[in-house]
Write a protein that holds these residues in place. Structure first.
Motif, PDB file in Angstrom:
ATOM      1  N   GLU A  31       6.426   7.535  -0.182  1.00 37.32           N
ATOM      2  CA  GLU A  31       7.309   8.686   0.015  1.00 37.32           C
ATOM      3  C   GLU A  31       8.268   8.441   1.179  1.00 37.32           C
ATOM      4  O   GLU A  31       9.463   8.747   1.097  1.00 37.32           O
ATOM      5  CB  GLU A  31       6.493   9.951   0.285  1.00 37.32           C
ATOM      6  CG  GLU A  31       5.715  10.445  -0.907  1.00 37.32           C
ATOM      7  CD  GLU A  31       4.666  11.492  -0.543  1.00 37.32           C
ATOM      8  OE1 GLU A  31       4.211  12.164  -1.483  1.00 37.32           O
ATOM      9  OE2 GLU A  31       4.310  11.644   0.647  1.00 37.32           O
ATOM     10  N   TYR A  32       7.735   7.875   2.232  1.00 32.99           N
ATOM     11  CA  TYR A  32       8.577   7.590   3.394  1.00 32.99           C
ATOM     12  C   TYR A  32       9.618   6.529   3.046  1.00 32.99           C
ATOM     13  O   TYR A  32      10.773   6.621   3.456  1.00 32.99           O
ATOM     14  CB  TYR A  32       7.711   7.165   4.581  1.00 32.99           C
ATOM     15  CG  TYR A  32       8.469   7.152   5.888  1.00 32.99           C
ATOM     16  CD1 TYR A  32       8.813   8.341   6.517  1.00 32.99           C
ATOM     17  CD2 TYR A  32       8.847   5.965   6.490  1.00 32.99           C
ATOM     18  CE1 TYR A  32       9.516   8.346   7.714  1.00 32.99           C
ATOM     19  CE2 TYR A  32       9.547   5.953   7.680  1.00 32.99           C
ATOM     20  CZ  TYR A  32       9.881   7.143   8.287  1.00 32.99           C
ATOM     21  OH  TYR A  32      10.584   7.135   9.468  1.00 32.99           O
ATOM     22  N   ARG A  52       0.807  -1.224   0.000  1.00 30.10           N
ATOM     23  CA  ARG A  52       0.000   0.000   0.000  1.00 30.10           C
ATOM     24  C   ARG A  52       0.846   1.283   0.000  1.00 30.10           C
ATOM     25  O   ARG A  52       0.733   2.124   0.895  1.00 30.10           O
ATOM     26  CB  ARG A  52      -0.952  -0.009   1.193  1.00 30.10           C
ATOM     27  CG  ARG A  52      -1.897  -1.178   1.208  1.00 30.10           C
ATOM     28  CD  ARG A  52      -2.879  -1.167   2.359  1.00 30.10           C
ATOM     29  NE  ARG A  52      -2.763  -0.025   3.228  1.00 30.10           N
ATOM     30  CZ  ARG A  52      -2.519  -0.085   4.537  1.00 30.10           C
ATOM     31  NH1 ARG A  52      -2.407  -1.225   5.144  1.00 30.10           N
ATOM     32  NH2 ARG A  52      -2.425   1.000   5.271  1.00 30.10           N
ATOM     33  N   GLN A  74       2.302  12.388   4.549  1.00 30.88           N
ATOM     34  CA  GLN A  74       3.325  11.611   3.849  1.00 30.88           C
ATOM     35  C   GLN A  74       2.793  10.212   3.550  1.00 30.88           C
ATOM     36  O   GLN A  74       2.188   9.578   4.407  1.00 30.88           O
ATOM     37  CB  GLN A  74       4.568  11.541   4.742  1.00 30.88           C
ATOM     38  CG  GLN A  74       5.815  11.042   4.102  1.00 30.88           C
ATOM     39  CD  GLN A  74       7.014  11.257   5.021  1.00 30.88           C
ATOM     40  OE1 GLN A  74       6.906  11.157   6.251  1.00 30.88           O
ATOM     41  NE2 GLN A  74       8.153  11.562   4.444  1.00 30.88           N
ATOM     42  N   THR A  75       3.021   9.731   2.330  1.00 27.95           N
ATOM     43  CA  THR A  75       2.581   8.380   1.994  1.00 27.95           C
ATOM     44  C   THR A  75       3.658   7.373   2.397  1.00 27.95           C
ATOM     45  O   THR A  75       4.820   7.731   2.629  1.00 27.95           O
ATOM     46  CB  THR A  75       2.308   8.222   0.486  1.00 27.95           C
ATOM     47  OG1 THR A  75       3.545   8.323  -0.226  1.00 27.95           O
ATOM     48  CG2 THR A  75       1.293   9.246  -0.006  1.00 27.95           C
ATOM     49  N   ARG A  76       3.250   6.129   2.417  1.00 33.48           N
ATOM     50  CA  ARG A  76       4.194   5.059   2.721  1.00 33.48           C
ATOM     51  C   ARG A  76       5.298   5.002   1.675  1.00 33.48           C
ATOM     52  O   ARG A  76       6.468   4.784   1.991  1.00 33.48           O
ATOM     53  CB  ARG A  76       3.446   3.733   2.813  1.00 33.48           C
ATOM     54  CG  ARG A  76       2.503   3.658   4.005  1.00 33.48           C
ATOM     55  CD  ARG A  76       1.486   2.533   3.874  1.00 33.48           C
ATOM     56  NE  ARG A  76       2.098   1.228   3.810  1.00 33.48           N
ATOM     57  CZ  ARG A  76       2.192   0.369   4.817  1.00 33.48           C
ATOM     58  NH1 ARG A  76       1.686   0.694   5.994  1.00 33.48           N
ATOM     59  NH2 ARG A  76       2.761  -0.806   4.665  1.00 33.48           N
ATOM     60  N   ALA A 135       0.641   3.993  -1.620  1.00 34.09           N
ATOM     61  CA  ALA A 135      -0.109   5.250  -1.737  1.00 34.09           C
ATOM     62  C   ALA A 135      -0.872   5.603  -0.460  1.00 34.09           C
ATOM     63  O   ALA A 135      -1.383   6.715  -0.329  1.00 34.09           O
ATOM     64  CB  ALA A 135      -1.081   5.181  -2.910  1.00 34.09           C
ATOM     65  N   ALA A 136      -0.926   4.668   0.484  1.00 29.89           N
ATOM     66  CA  ALA A 136      -1.633   4.925   1.749  1.00 29.89           C
ATOM     67  C   ALA A 136      -0.811   5.863   2.622  1.00 29.89           C
ATOM     68  O   ALA A 136       0.413   5.962   2.502  1.00 29.89           O
ATOM     69  CB  ALA A 136      -1.879   3.611   2.487  1.00 29.89           C
ATOM     70  N   GLU A 137      -1.493   6.539   3.519  1.00 29.69           N
ATOM     71  CA  GLU A 137      -0.817   7.453   4.430  1.00 29.69           C
ATOM     72  C   GLU A 137       0.085   6.683   5.393  1.00 29.69           C
ATOM     73  O   GLU A 137      -0.312   5.662   5.955  1.00 29.69           O
ATOM     74  CB  GLU A 137      -1.840   8.263   5.227  1.00 29.69           C
ATOM     75  CG  GLU A 137      -1.216   9.283   6.134  1.00 29.69           C
ATOM     76  CD  GLU A 137      -2.226  10.111   6.900  1.00 29.69           C
ATOM     77  OE1 GLU A 137      -1.798  10.939   7.705  1.00 29.69           O
ATOM     78  OE2 GLU A 137      -3.441   9.923   6.708  1.00 29.69           O
ATOM     79  N   MET A 138       1.280   7.173   5.543  1.00 28.76           N
ATOM     80  CA  MET A 138       2.199   6.621   6.540  1.00 28.76           C
ATOM     81  C   MET A 138       1.830   7.213   7.889  1.00 28.76           C
ATOM     82  O   MET A 138       1.459   8.386   7.982  1.00 28.76           O
ATOM     83  CB  MET A 138       3.641   6.993   6.165  1.00 28.76           C
ATOM     84  CG  MET A 138       4.692   6.502   7.121  1.00 28.76           C
ATOM     85  SD  MET A 138       4.741   4.704   7.190  1.00 28.76           S
ATOM     86  CE  MET A 138       6.004   4.461   8.431  1.00 28.76           C
TER      87      MET A 138
END
Length: 92
Positions: free
Chosen positions: A77-78, A26, A73-75, A28-31
């Motif tokens: 991106e992190y 996932r 921040q997305t997963r 695109a999910a939020e981190m």
């Protein structure tokens, strides 16, 4: 002036594992910060399943290297940020 963080081999390995997990599951999910904390514990215990002291030290080193999660921040991106840190890229 900030002193660059010196990463151990274990920390570099764990940063890579954490980044890979976040990128494949996932992205695109939020981190979220609880994910960072939980995954650090799990990965360190997987690295040292029979050595709790070493696992604790590895977890603490990973948490020191992996910055707190920024809002929105997305997963993925992190994960990219963790890869840069593992490569020794720093901001000034």
């Amino acid at each position: 002036m900030n002193t660059p963080l010196v990463l151990s081999d274990d920390t570099i390995i764990l940063l890579g594992h954490l980044a890979a997990t976040l990128q494949t599951q996932r992205p695109a999910a939020e981190m979220r910060e609880p994910i960072r904390l939980a995954r650090a514990l799990v990965l360190a215990e997987q690295l040292y399943p029979d050595k709790p002291e070493a696992a604790f030290a590895a977890e603490q080193d990973l948490l020191a290297a992996a910055p707190p999660v920024r809002p929105g921040q997305t997963r993925g991106e992190y994960a990219a940020l963790l890869r840069l840190i593992a490569q020794g890229v720093t901001s000034r």
